[in-house]
Enzyme design. Structure first.
Site, PDB file in Angstrom:
ATOM      1  N   GLN A 133       0.813  -1.192  -0.044  1.00 50.48           N
ATOM      2  CA  GLN A 133       0.077   0.018   0.132  1.00 50.48           C
ATOM      3  C   GLN A 133       0.917   1.321  -0.004  1.00 50.48           C
ATOM      4  O   GLN A 133       1.574   1.600   1.098  1.00 50.48           O
ATOM      5  CB  GLN A 133      -1.087  -0.119   1.419  1.00 50.48           C
ATOM      6  CG  GLN A 133      -1.866   0.961   1.328  1.00 50.48           C
ATOM      7  CD  GLN A 133      -2.453   1.190   2.818  1.00 50.48           C
ATOM      8  OE1 GLN A 133      -1.784   0.715   3.761  1.00 50.48           O
ATOM      9  NE2 GLN A 133      -3.470   1.907   3.034  1.00 50.48           N
ATOM     10  N   SER A 136       0.872   6.546   2.387  1.00 57.57           N
ATOM     11  CA  SER A 136       1.251   7.586   3.397  1.00 57.57           C
ATOM     12  C   SER A 136       2.509   8.215   2.737  1.00 57.57           C
ATOM     13  O   SER A 136       3.563   7.360   2.004  1.00 57.57           O
ATOM     14  CB  SER A 136       1.595   6.963   4.546  1.00 57.57           C
ATOM     15  OG  SER A 136       0.583   6.361   5.243  1.00 57.57           O
ATOM     16  N   SER A 168       4.735  -0.946   4.041  1.00 55.46           N
ATOM     17  CA  SER A 168       4.821  -2.436   4.608  1.00 55.46           C
ATOM     18  C   SER A 168       5.069  -3.131   3.667  1.00 55.46           C
ATOM     19  O   SER A 168       4.132  -3.406   2.575  1.00 55.46           O
ATOM     20  CB  SER A 168       3.773  -2.800   5.786  1.00 55.46           C
ATOM     21  OG  SER A 168       3.527  -1.635   6.530  1.00 55.46           O
ATOM     22  N   GLU A 251      -9.266  -1.904   5.339  1.00 57.09           N
ATOM     23  CA  GLU A 251      -8.096  -2.038   6.166  1.00 57.09           C
ATOM     24  C   GLU A 251      -8.571  -2.234   7.734  1.00 57.09           C
ATOM     25  O   GLU A 251      -8.132  -3.000   8.623  1.00 57.09           O
ATOM     26  CB  GLU A 251      -7.085  -0.895   6.206  1.00 57.09           C
ATOM     27  CG  GLU A 251      -5.836  -0.892   7.102  1.00 57.09           C
ATOM     28  CD  GLU A 251      -4.961   0.149   6.628  1.00 57.09           C
ATOM     29  OE1 GLU A 251      -5.181   1.188   5.946  1.00 57.09           O
ATOM     30  OE2 GLU A 251      -3.750   0.092   7.198  1.00 57.09           O
ATOM     31  N   SER A 368      -4.155   6.443  13.677  1.00 55.38           N
ATOM     32  CA  SER A 368      -3.687   6.728  15.057  1.00 55.38           C
ATOM     33  C   SER A 368      -4.733   6.610  15.987  1.00 55.38           C
ATOM     34  O   SER A 368      -5.889   6.839  15.649  1.00 55.38           O
ATOM     35  CB  SER A 368      -2.808   7.803  15.179  1.00 55.38           C
ATOM     36  OG  SER A 368      -3.534   9.229  14.947  1.00 55.38           O
ATOM     37  N   GLU A 370      -5.415   9.037  18.121  1.00 57.91           N
ATOM     38  CA  GLU A 370      -6.168  10.301  18.159  1.00 57.91           C
ATOM     39  C   GLU A 370      -7.331  10.422  16.943  1.00 57.91           C
ATOM     40  O   GLU A 370      -8.358  10.775  17.246  1.00 57.91           O
ATOM     41  CB  GLU A 370      -5.008  11.484  18.198  1.00 57.91           C
ATOM     42  CG  GLU A 370      -4.240  11.460  18.993  1.00 57.91           C
ATOM     43  CD  GLU A 370      -3.045  10.677  19.504  1.00 57.91           C
ATOM     44  OE1 GLU A 370      -2.888   9.981  18.532  1.00 57.91           O
ATOM     45  OE2 GLU A 370      -2.494  10.527  20.482  1.00 57.91           O
TER      46      GLU A 370
HETATM   47  C1  LIG Z   1       3.527  -0.303  11.568  1.00 59.41           C
HETATM   48  C2  LIG Z   1       3.054   0.685  10.441  1.00 59.41           C
HETATM   49  C3  LIG Z   1       2.730   0.192   9.317  1.00 59.41           C
HETATM   50  C4  LIG Z   1       2.476   0.941   8.367  1.00 59.41           C
HETATM   51  N1  LIG Z   1       2.188   0.548   6.929  1.00 59.41           N
HETATM   52  C5  LIG Z   1       1.883   1.475   6.063  1.00 59.41           C
HETATM   53  C6  LIG Z   1       1.555   0.930   4.782  1.00 59.41           C
HETATM   54  O1  LIG Z   1       1.831  -0.177   4.282  1.00 59.41           O
HETATM   55  N2  LIG Z   1       1.133   1.819   3.608  1.00 59.41           N
HETATM   56  C7  LIG Z   1       0.917   3.088   4.096  1.00 59.41           C
HETATM   57  O2  LIG Z   1       0.614   3.814   3.311  1.00 59.41           O
HETATM   58  N3  LIG Z   1       0.974   3.737   5.306  1.00 59.41           N
HETATM   59  C8  LIG Z   1       1.356   2.826   6.114  1.00 59.41           C
HETATM   60  N4  LIG Z   1       1.539   3.192   7.487  1.00 59.41           N
HETATM   61  C9  LIG Z   1       1.602   4.627   7.787  1.00 59.41           C
HETATM   62  C10 LIG Z   1       0.514   4.985   8.871  1.00 59.41           C
HETATM   63  O3  LIG Z   1      -0.969   5.155   8.013  1.00 59.41           O
HETATM   64  C11 LIG Z   1       0.728   6.370   9.146  1.00 59.41           C
HETATM   65  O4  LIG Z   1       1.735   6.284  10.012  1.00 59.41           O
HETATM   66  C12 LIG Z   1      -0.635   6.996  10.010  1.00 59.41           C
HETATM   67  O5  LIG Z   1      -1.620   7.257   9.147  1.00 59.41           O
HETATM   68  C13 LIG Z   1      -0.109   8.193  10.678  1.00 59.41           C
HETATM   69  O6  LIG Z   1       0.377   9.025   9.920  1.00 59.41           O
HETATM   70  P1  LIG Z   1       1.645   9.982  10.147  1.00 59.41           P
HETATM   71  O7  LIG Z   1       2.963   8.755  10.626  1.00 59.41           O
HETATM   72  O8  LIG Z   1       2.499  10.762   8.998  1.00 59.41           O
HETATM   73  O9  LIG Z   1       1.531  11.018  11.228  1.00 59.41           O
HETATM   74  P2  LIG Z   1       0.902  12.204  11.479  1.00 59.41           P
HETATM   75  O10 LIG Z   1      -0.525  12.058  10.555  1.00 59.41           O
HETATM   76  O11 LIG Z   1       1.845  13.247  11.042  1.00 59.41           O
HETATM   77  O12 LIG Z   1       0.415  12.252  13.059  1.00 59.41           O
HETATM   78  C14 LIG Z   1       1.349  12.894  14.028  1.00 59.41           C
HETATM   79  C15 LIG Z   1       0.479  13.027  15.466  1.00 59.41           C
HETATM   80  O13 LIG Z   1      -0.449  13.897  15.178  1.00 59.41           O
HETATM   81  C16 LIG Z   1      -1.726  13.288  15.669  1.00 59.41           C
HETATM   82  N5  LIG Z   1      -2.928  14.087  14.690  1.00 59.41           N
HETATM   83  C17 LIG Z   1      -2.706  14.013  13.282  1.00 59.41           C
HETATM   84  N6  LIG Z   1      -3.709  14.491  12.938  1.00 59.41           N
HETATM   85  C18 LIG Z   1      -4.554  14.822  14.007  1.00 59.41           C
HETATM   86  C19 LIG Z   1      -6.155  15.273  14.219  1.00 59.41           C
HETATM   87  N7  LIG Z   1      -6.740  15.757  13.233  1.00 59.41           N
HETATM   88  N8  LIG Z   1      -6.345  15.266  15.613  1.00 59.41           N
HETATM   89  C20 LIG Z   1      -5.642  14.884  16.586  1.00 59.41           C
HETATM   90  N9  LIG Z   1      -4.437  14.363  16.634  1.00 59.41           N
HETATM   91  C21 LIG Z   1      -3.860  14.390  15.346  1.00 59.41           C
HETATM   92  C22 LIG Z   1      -1.437  11.921  15.159  1.00 59.41           C
HETATM   93  O14 LIG Z   1      -2.510  10.956  15.991  1.00 59.41           O
HETATM   94  C23 LIG Z   1      -0.170  11.652  15.648  1.00 59.41           C
HETATM   95  O15 LIG Z   1       0.113  11.224  16.940  1.00 59.41           O
HETATM   96  C24 LIG Z   1       1.852   2.400   8.555  1.00 59.41           C
HETATM   97  C25 LIG Z   1       2.279   2.998   9.780  1.00 59.41           C
HETATM   98  C26 LIG Z   1       2.807   1.797  10.713  1.00 59.41           C
HETATM   99  C27 LIG Z   1       3.155   2.479  12.111  1.00 59.41           C
END
Ligand SMILES: Cc1cc2nc3c(=O)[nH]c(=O)nc-3n(C[C@H](O)[C@H](O)[C@H](O)COP(=O)(O)OP(=O)(O)OC[C@H]3O[C@@H](n4cnc5c(N)ncnc54)[C@H](O)[C@@H]3O)c2cc1C
Length: 400
Positions: A133, A136, A168, A251, A368, A370
């Site tokens: 996928q 992100s 992933s 998902e 996440s 949140e």
């Molecule tokens: C183990 C793992 C596997 C993954 N596999 C994939 C994959 O295969 N393909 C893929 O595309 N993605 C994948 N992801 C990505 C995952 O979807 C993102 O990490 C997730 O959506 C959070 O985005 P970010 O890391 O950019 O954090 P951000 O969105 O930048 O968030 C940072 C912090 O701010 C908080 N936050 C953000 N917006 C808000 C809001 N509106 N209100 C309150 N709090 C908020 C979040 O909760 C977090 O604590 C994976 C992630 C992990 C950990």
């Protein structure tokens, strides 16, 4: 409410169990993990995972909930859950096709062309092609619609440039579902297109990221002048958000496996921790959360089988992530000083230590904590929506 199998479900469970027994080795009672699991995502897991999926296909259990016309079994969500529960008792490399069969397949079924269905669905079910996928990006996670990977039309092809992250299994994938911006003039949700990307295309560079577990299950993916045929667009150009919603819904409803509480209790007994008053409290707490998760799972499956959406998926996801963290901490406490060891030297060959190091990622992956709370606030409690001031602003004018 009766949570036992109906007569038909019990018959299906017995049939699946008999098939599993004939085709795989049952896990020893003390065996904590399968020999090859998603957490390794190495060559052996991929090889074993493909073989296992092919065997499931030959057995007639591939794509249990997929319609028969697309090669599936046309079965119910409950049957799929029963299959997963029985499968979890055996030492098999499951989970390799979580993105393919679990997410890309239903999206292609719902939004793809007949040609895409013919080309990609059978290969998925037979375990021939692994999918990842590519959603992100460094600047787009929770706010996925702010993604900036760019796709520009050039004749019968699109040229794609940008960067993905957290992908992933991308290092072992044949195909990827990819989102790219095709109209920067439109507001962010309305200028995105959904592509099917051959991961071996020139210009795709996959760089594994090493995690604190020691493994490298996810990657950065760099895309430089990558050519994708126009025939690989799913749904409408600039209308990819609809297909994306289907992917994300699948998902979120993916099963989270069976409870590990019996093994935790066994660990407590082996470590002589059952008389410690504090640990007993934590064990009881762990059991309660494990039971709540189980019953929430039933509610979700019931809602889905009736074609209803289920806000419990957010509650279940939150509880799963929280419990995974608490459970991992508990299992190390149960081990006392041995909890500080790792690898073969630790109890259970370091399985619980691996769980401890993996647990924080569950609070981020697939939405996440949140974001789940925001969903519960809006859709269950009816609270005012999260602030979305940029919803109608053209993407090119957004401050990023
Ligand atoms: C183990 C793992 C596997 C993954 N596999 C994939 C994959 O295969 N393909 C893929 O595309 N993605 C994948 N992801 C990505 C995952 O979807 C993102 O990490 C997730 O959506 C959070 O985005 P970010 O890391 O950019 O954090 P951000 O969105 O930048 O968030 C940072 C912090 O701010 C908080 N936050 C953000 N917006 C808000 C809001 N509106 N209100 C309150 N709090 C908020 C979040 O909760 C977090 O604590 C994976 C992630 C992990 C950990």
């Amino acid at each position: 409410m009766d949570f036992d199998d109906t007569e038909e479900e019990a018959a299906f469970r017995a049939e699946v169990h008999a098939w599993m027994t004939a085709n795989a080795r049952e896990r020893d009672p003390g065996q904590l993990a399968t020999s090859h699991s998603f957490y390794d995502f190495d060559d052996i897991f991929v090889k074993e995972g493909k073989l296992w999926q092919h065997r499931i296909y030959d057995g007639g259990y591939a794509g249990i909930t997929w319609p028969v016309e697309f090669g599936g079994r046309g079965g119910s969500f409950v049957e799929a859950m029963i299959f997963r529960e029985e499968e979890a008792k055996f030492d098999v490399a499951s989970g390799l096709f979580a993105v393919g069969i679990g997410m890309a397949g239903p999206t292609i079924i719902g939004h793809g062309t007949d040609e895409q269905r013919r080309r990609f669905l059978p290969a998925m079910l037979r375990g021939e092609e692994v999918w990842c996928q590519l959603f992100s990006e460094p600047g787009a996670g929770s706010d996925l619609a702010s993604l900036s990977t760019r796709a520009v039309r050039d004749g019968d092809e699109w040229t794609i440039d940008g960067q993905k992250v957290w992908s992933s299994g991308a290092h072992h994938s044949d195909m990827g579902i990819l989102l790219a911006r095709t109209d920067p003039e439109a507001p962010k949700h309305r200028g995105i297109t959904f592509f099917l990307l051959d991961m071996r295309s020139p210009g795709v560079e996959v760089r594994p990221l090493r995690q604190m577990t020691g493994g490298a299950t996810f990657n950065e993916v760099f895309l430089t002048d990558v050519r994708v045929p126009a025939a690989n667009v799913v749904g409408e150009v600039n209308g990819g958000w609809r297909a994306t919603m289907t992917t994300l819904a699948n998902e979120r409803t993916a099963g989270r496996g069976t409870s590990s509480f019996p093994q935790i209790l066994q660990l407590a007994r082996e470590c002589g921790s059952t008389t410690d008053p504090i640990l007993r409290q934590r064990l009881a707490d762990c059991f309660i959360k494990s039971e709540i998760s189980r019953y929430l799972g039933f509610r979700i499956q019931t809602a889905l089988s009736k074609g209803m959406s289920s806000p419990e998926t957010s509650v279940a996801k939150l509880l799963f992530a929280l419990s995974a963290k608490e459970t991992a901490e508990l299992t190390l406490s149960l081990q006392g000083p041995l909890g500080m060891l790792s690898g073969e030297a630790a109890p259970g060959h370091g399985f619980w230590q691996q769980q401890f190091l993996s647990a924080p990622s569950f609070r981020i992956a697939a939405g996440s904590d949140e974001i789940q709370r925001n969903i519960i606030g809006e859709r269950v409690l009816g609270l005012p929506g999260d602030v979305r001031a940029d919803k109608d602003v053209p993407f090119k004018d957004l401050v990023r």
